[in-house]
Design an enzyme around this catalytic site. Structure first.
Site: not given
Length: 311
Positions: A40-41, A43, A141, A185, A223, A253, A288
């Protein structure tokens, strides 16, 4: 050029694609296996970098095969590795990802490994970067210790602190006190507030829970329904952009990376949310996580096409 900094995870994605995901006890014949940089970081800061920011990530990895995949990514992108600690005995984080080719949905197991060793000292080693940055971005994370230290430095230097509270973990409510922007989210919003987010009224109620915890601005990503923003006085609802998704792994992300760049550049919240929405929309059309992040010229083109905004 705007500058974004924060602690974040380094994780190598091991992704398998199949016509459908197996149920318990089932073996499904897959089609492709890919290894790629993620976390996450990483990305989010890759997204911020490609969107136009200088970025500094604070993290840890092992000196192993997976660590070399992360190193190659940073070398190729031209991103700073100054605050990435390499532990010769450590294990680089990894994620086992299953992708359903019929609908692009995913199932993920994350093994954080070295990311769970990011310390307050690691964050404070980068203090000079906080002094002249334009926005601070982090998630859950790495470690809570790193998140708290990051919030301390953001406050010390008066920088906007953006917290993406993902993945969900059980944290004390004080973590949110003083956060400038929280970006859950819809699932995370419910997990942290206890309110199922199905309508705008639900978003408003969940946001109030975050305000009660000390957050200043709330952004809930929904979303395909778009993104909701409020500061308790103003509300903004930005619709999603219809695209053909092939993999949704890094969508959130991408949104956070785009948002952090927009905030760092001082864009209005309406434009910042649309900039982030364009960043996310492009990312899901590619395979990816980190490699799917769009470049600034692509974001600007979509921003003009979808929203009539020229930067």
């Amino acid at each position: 050029m705007a500058k974004v900094i924060g602690p974040g995870s380094l994780v190598v994605d091991v992704t398998g694609f199949a016509p459908h995901l197996p149920v318990a006890g089932e073996t499904t014949k897959g089609t492709t296996l890919r290894f790629g940089p993620g976390g996450k970081g990483s990305n989010q800061l890759t997204a911020a970098h490609r969107a136009g920011s200088e970025v500094k990530i604070i993290s840890r990895r092992g000196d192993d095969v997976l660590g070399q995949i992360m190193k190659k990514h940073y070398d190729t992108e031209g991103m700073s590795e100054e605050y990435i600690v390499v532990d010769p005995e450590g294990e680089t984080g990894s994620a086992l990802i299953e992708i359903d080719e019929s609908n692009a949905q995913n199932r993920i197991i994350v093994i954080l490994a070295a990311n769970e060793q990011v310390t307050k000292e690691n964050v404070y080693a980068a203090e000079k970067e906080f002094a002249d940055c334009d926005a601070v971005l982090t998630q859950f994370e790495t470690t809570i210790e790193a998140v708290v230290a990051t919030k301390e430095l953001a406050k010390k230097y008066g920088k906007p602190f953006i917290l993406n509270p993902a993945p969900y973990i059980n944290v004390p409510a004080e973590i949110f006190d003083g956060v400038d922007y929280v970006t859950p989210n819809e699932t995370e919003a419910e997990q942290f507030t206890g309110i199922a987010v199905n309508t705008v009224e639900d978003c408003r109620a969940a946001a109030q829970k975050f305000f009660d915890m000390g957050v200043k601005n709330v952004i809930i990503t929904l979303g395909v329904r778009g993104a909701y923003y409020t500061d308790g006085k103003t509300e903004i609802m930005v619709p999603s952009i219809k695209v053909k998704a092939v993999e949704t792994t890094g969508a959130g992300d991408a949104f956070n990376g785009g948002l952090s760049t927009a905030i760092a550049e001082g864009l209005s919240m309406d434009v910042a949310l649309k900039f982030a929405t364009c960043t996310s929309a492009i990312s899901v059309t590619r395979l990816g996580s980190s490699p799917s992040m769009p470049y600034r010229h692509e974001i600007l083109a979509l921003l003009e096409k979808e929203f009539g905004i020229t930067l």
